[in-house]
Write a protein that holds these residues in place. Structure first.
Motif, PDB file in Angstrom:
ATOM      1  N   VAL A 163       0.841  -1.199   0.000  1.00 48.92           N
ATOM      2  CA  VAL A 163       0.000   0.000   0.000  1.00 48.92           C
ATOM      3  C   VAL A 163       0.880   1.255   0.000  1.00 48.92           C
ATOM      4  O   VAL A 163       0.666   2.180  -0.795  1.00 48.92           O
ATOM      5  N   PHE A 164       1.851   1.298   0.872  1.00 52.60           N
ATOM      6  CA  PHE A 164       2.762   2.446   0.987  1.00 52.60           C
ATOM      7  C   PHE A 164       3.427   2.751  -0.350  1.00 52.60           C
ATOM      8  O   PHE A 164       3.456   3.911  -0.793  1.00 52.60           O
ATOM      9  N   LEU A 165       3.942   1.735  -1.006  1.00 52.94           N
ATOM     10  CA  LEU A 165       4.702   1.944  -2.231  1.00 52.94           C
ATOM     11  C   LEU A 165       3.814   2.203  -3.438  1.00 52.94           C
ATOM     12  O   LEU A 165       4.063   3.143  -4.209  1.00 52.94           O
ATOM     13  N   CYS A 166       2.794   1.399  -3.622  1.00 50.03           N
ATOM     14  CA  CYS A 166       1.985   1.506  -4.832  1.00 50.03           C
ATOM     15  C   CYS A 166       1.030   2.685  -4.806  1.00 50.03           C
ATOM     16  O   CYS A 166       0.889   3.404  -5.800  1.00 50.03           O
ATOM     17  N   VAL A 167       0.372   2.909  -3.673  1.00 51.46           N
ATOM     18  CA  VAL A 167      -0.548   4.045  -3.588  1.00 51.46           C
ATOM     19  C   VAL A 167       0.226   5.357  -3.665  1.00 51.46           C
ATOM     20  O   VAL A 167      -0.106   6.249  -4.457  1.00 51.46           O
ATOM     21  N   ASN A 168       1.267   5.486  -2.869  1.00 45.59           N
ATOM     22  CA  ASN A 168       1.993   6.760  -2.833  1.00 45.59           C
ATOM     23  C   ASN A 168       2.874   6.971  -4.048  1.00 45.59           C
ATOM     24  O   ASN A 168       3.236   8.112  -4.354  1.00 45.59           O
ATOM     25  N   GLY A 169       3.172   5.876  -4.761  1.00 50.90           N
ATOM     26  CA  GLY A 169       3.875   6.037  -6.033  1.00 50.90           C
ATOM     27  C   GLY A 169       3.063   6.858  -7.019  1.00 50.90           C
ATOM     28  O   GLY A 169       3.624   7.537  -7.891  1.00 50.90           O
ATOM     29  N   LEU A 170       1.729   6.832  -6.878  1.00 50.19           N
ATOM     30  CA  LEU A 170       0.866   7.642  -7.739  1.00 50.19           C
ATOM     31  C   LEU A 170       0.999   9.133  -7.433  1.00 50.19           C
ATOM     32  O   LEU A 170       0.572   9.962  -8.236  1.00 50.19           O
ATOM     33  N   ARG A 171       1.584   9.456  -6.287  1.00 50.73           N
ATOM     34  CA  ARG A 171       1.642  10.844  -5.837  1.00 50.73           C
ATOM     35  C   ARG A 171       3.007  11.490  -6.111  1.00 50.73           C
ATOM     36  O   ARG A 171       3.307  12.560  -5.591  1.00 50.73           O
ATOM     37  N   SER A 172       3.794  10.837  -6.949  1.00 52.88           N
ATOM     38  CA  SER A 172       5.144  11.350  -7.215  1.00 52.88           C
ATOM     39  C   SER A 172       5.159  12.479  -8.235  1.00 52.88           C
ATOM     40  O   SER A 172       6.148  13.207  -8.352  1.00 52.88           O
ATOM     41  N   GLY A 173       4.075  12.612  -9.010  1.00 49.89           N
ATOM     42  CA  GLY A 173       4.040  13.633 -10.053  1.00 49.89           C
ATOM     43  C   GLY A 173       4.826  13.257 -11.289  1.00 49.89           C
ATOM     44  O   GLY A 173       5.036  14.099 -12.164  1.00 49.89           O
ATOM     45  N   THR A 174       5.223  12.011 -11.400  1.00 49.33           N
ATOM     46  CA  THR A 174       6.050  11.581 -12.541  1.00 49.33           C
ATOM     47  C   THR A 174       5.255  10.855 -13.615  1.00 49.33           C
ATOM     48  O   THR A 174       5.807  10.524 -14.656  1.00 49.33           O
ATOM     49  N   LYS A 209      18.367   8.052  -1.389  1.00 46.40           N
ATOM     50  CA  LYS A 209      17.733   7.918  -2.700  1.00 46.40           C
ATOM     51  C   LYS A 209      17.094   9.246  -3.073  1.00 46.40           C
ATOM     52  O   LYS A 209      16.248   9.766  -2.357  1.00 46.40           O
ATOM     53  N   GLU A 210      17.513   9.777  -4.184  1.00 47.52           N
ATOM     54  CA  GLU A 210      17.099  11.118  -4.594  1.00 47.52           C
ATOM     55  C   GLU A 210      16.172  11.061  -5.797  1.00 47.52           C
ATOM     56  O   GLU A 210      16.136  10.082  -6.540  1.00 47.52           O
ATOM     57  N   GLY A 211      15.443  12.167  -5.999  1.00 42.22           N
ATOM     58  CA  GLY A 211      14.589  12.302  -7.166  1.00 42.22           C
ATOM     59  C   GLY A 211      13.122  12.182  -6.831  1.00 42.22           C
ATOM     60  O   GLY A 211      12.741  11.671  -5.769  1.00 42.22           O
ATOM     61  N   PRO A 212      12.262  12.636  -7.739  1.00 38.47           N
ATOM     62  CA  PRO A 212      10.819  12.674  -7.472  1.00 38.47           C
ATOM     63  C   PRO A 212      10.185  11.296  -7.279  1.00 38.47           C
ATOM     64  O   PRO A 212       9.175  11.187  -6.587  1.00 38.47           O
ATOM     65  N   LEU A 213      10.753  10.265  -7.867  1.00 38.95           N
ATOM     66  CA  LEU A 213      10.177   8.928  -7.705  1.00 38.95           C
ATOM     67  C   LEU A 213      10.221   8.486  -6.237  1.00 38.95           C
ATOM     68  O   LEU A 213       9.360   7.707  -5.796  1.00 38.95           O
ATOM     69  N   TYR A 214      11.232   8.970  -5.502  1.00 44.00           N
ATOM     70  CA  TYR A 214      11.399   8.543  -4.117  1.00 44.00           C
ATOM     71  C   TYR A 214      10.805   9.498  -3.103  1.00 44.00           C
ATOM     72  O   TYR A 214      10.680   9.159  -1.929  1.00 44.00           O
TER      73      TYR A 214
END
Length: 219
Positions: A163-174, A209-214
């Motif tokens: 849940v943490f990874l997949c749901v919040n991955g949608l919120r990366s703006g990428t 870990k840097e960048g918008p994905l993280y």
């Protein structure tokens, strides 16, 4: 403990639940990253023709959720395995993991669309009442019932990681067509994100870990 080699691209997507589980559990593994430009040549040499792959003492297995489940059976936090030994608790974990798979399917279907159609379709499915938002809202309601802050029971499980990874991955703006604030109205999703991101082992894993994905995975 077996010798483990996890093979995937250098992005926090399909292999990330397994990576994070192993890191949280302090389990040594080789994180073998495949550069996108090298995948074409590698694809001709591997079976099945997909990533991630996990080598366990030299034997190769596939399927991201099977790999994640195995990693969570190996990993423990506070003496508790990340995949519950109790059958009913394991069922609840699997239920949430499968719900995440259900909401990811409509997103996967957009990748083959033309750019304008892709952006329009993604905006539609993540909008309130859309195919993706409905599933995430359902997960939000499950989290609302938690007294521990965790998705299932009173400790970190595979359900929390997925849940943490997949749901919040949608919120990366990428992802084109999916705005960063698309799920901001779901308060328990954000509360859960903060809970998991503040676990010291999770913080340590993402600190460099840097960048918008993280960005969504940082406290």
């Amino acid at each position: 403990m077996p010798q483990l080699k996890l093979i995937y691209f250098p992005i926090p997507v399909r292999a990330e639940p397994a990576r994070l589980a192993l890191a949280v559990g302090g389990i040594q593994f080789e994180d073998s990253t495949v550069q996108f430009q090298d995948w074409g040549e590698m694809k001709a040499r591997v079976d099945p023709l997909q990533l991630p792959l996990l080598e366990v003492d030299g034997k190769t297995v596939s399927q991201s959720m099977a790999i994640a489940r195995y990693a969570c059976r190996l990993a423990k936090l506070g003496g508790k395995p990340l995949y519950p030994e109790d059958p009913y608790q394991a069922l609840l974990v699997d239920e949430l993991v499968d719900k995440v798979g259900d909401f990811m399917a409509p997103i996967g279907a957009t990748f083959m669309l033309e750019q304008k159609e892709k952006e329009a379709k993604r905006a539609e499915i993540v909008a309130k009442g859309g195919a993706v938002e409905k599933w995430v809202a359902n997960i939000d309601s499950v989290l609302a019932e938690s007294k521990s802050g965790f998705a299932v029971g009173d400790s970190l499980t595979m359900a929390d990681l997925v849940v943490f990874l997949c749901v919040n991955g949608l919120r990366s703006g990428t992802m084109d067509g999916i705005p960063k604030d698309c799920l901001d109205h779901l308060a328990h999703i954000e509360k859960h994100r903060v809970t998991i991101a503040n676990i010291p082992q999770v913080q340590n894993y993402y600190k460099d870990k840097e960048g918008p994905l993280y960005a969504p995975f940082k406290a």
